[in-house]
Design an enzyme around this catalytic site. Sequence first.
Site, PDB file in Angstrom:
ATOM      1  N   GLY A 148       0.872  -1.106   0.044  1.00 47.56           N
ATOM      2  CA  GLY A 148      -0.250  -0.070  -0.052  1.00 47.56           C
ATOM      3  C   GLY A 148       0.698   1.402  -0.028  1.00 47.56           C
ATOM      4  N   LYS A 153       7.367  -0.117   0.191  1.00 46.02           N
ATOM      5  CA  LYS A 153       7.519  -1.049  -1.120  1.00 46.02           C
ATOM      6  C   LYS A 153       8.934  -0.761  -1.972  1.00 46.02           C
ATOM      7  CE  LYS A 153       3.777   0.835  -3.740  1.00 46.02           C
ATOM      8  NZ  LYS A 153       3.553   2.007  -2.651  1.00 46.02           N
ATOM      9  N   HIS A 191      13.102   9.727  -4.068  1.00 43.47           N
ATOM     10  CA  HIS A 191      13.757   8.711  -4.593  1.00 43.47           C
ATOM     11  C   HIS A 191      14.872   8.804  -5.152  1.00 43.47           C
ATOM     12  CE1 HIS A 191       9.851   5.970  -4.581  1.00 43.47           C
ATOM     13  NE2 HIS A 191       9.620   6.793  -3.577  1.00 43.47           N
TER      14      HIS A 191
END
Length: 318
Positions: A148, A153, A191
Amino acid sequence: MSLSSPDAPVPNLVPDGYSVAQTPYGLRVDGADGGRLLYARPDAPAEPPEGVDPGDPRPPHRADLVLVDVVESPETIGALRRAGVVGLTTAVVAVGGDHRVHSPAEFARRARLWGALAPSDGQELRCPPSAWPPSRPHGPYRVLVTGGARSGKSAEAERRLLGEPEVLYLATGPAPDPEEDRSWARRVAEHRARRPSWWRTVETPDAASVLAEADGAVLFDCVGTWLARAMEDCGMWAEQAPADAEERLAARVDALVAAWRASGAYVVAVTNEVGSGVVPPTASGGLFRDWLGRLNQLLAAESEEVVLATAGRVVPLP
């Protein structure tokens, strides 16, 4: 010999037949039997020194056994592989486990992902190593990481590839525009900051072509954003969707799954876990949920591994 860090002063008392020297990659000990041990620096460069012959099967900077603080800097393993310090016969030893990794089992799991040994306290290791280090995945090999929002993840997918010397980051989301969507731009920047500097990035919605041509290692982030763009391209978000919209989308999904199945690379893909009993309040949300659920199942069926990330923990799905 006890060393507090790879930057520690070289000890004055060195046994006969041994030599100790600081190198750009860390503190190296050359043994009387020709073995080479390296205590790696966390900021070790990812390139070989000048003048090294790329065809040399055992270049002068190659080590037999490397100690890496994988909690401080796991990407050091990938950097050393890229630089040629770590070769096929090099044993990488993962050290540095502490409260930042929640259990010894998790520490050992991460070490295995990077092809590293996680020895127990007091275990004797020889240099050159007598035991072959655990193998890490090589292509063709596919891993689907689902979870989620804010489940960890993407961090898990990135972590799995930190030991690789060559990684292609396949970004399928739209390019960030800080003026229009500051939150998205901030997440993309976070990221990028996490990724090693030598990773290559390709920003494209044509994931199937990238997977078909790729070798080495690929991080596909993410399946959900790819699907959202594909649905938009097929006109499925419009008030009056074209009559052939679903047929066109199905063809794109089939092409992606075929490329995933046939890829010769070590591919780790991130996807979104949708549904979980919650009914989307809009028709478009329900459509996206249904298609992503189908696509996740199709990719999972063609994967060697599927894992679920939740609350920062990773659960393998047999």
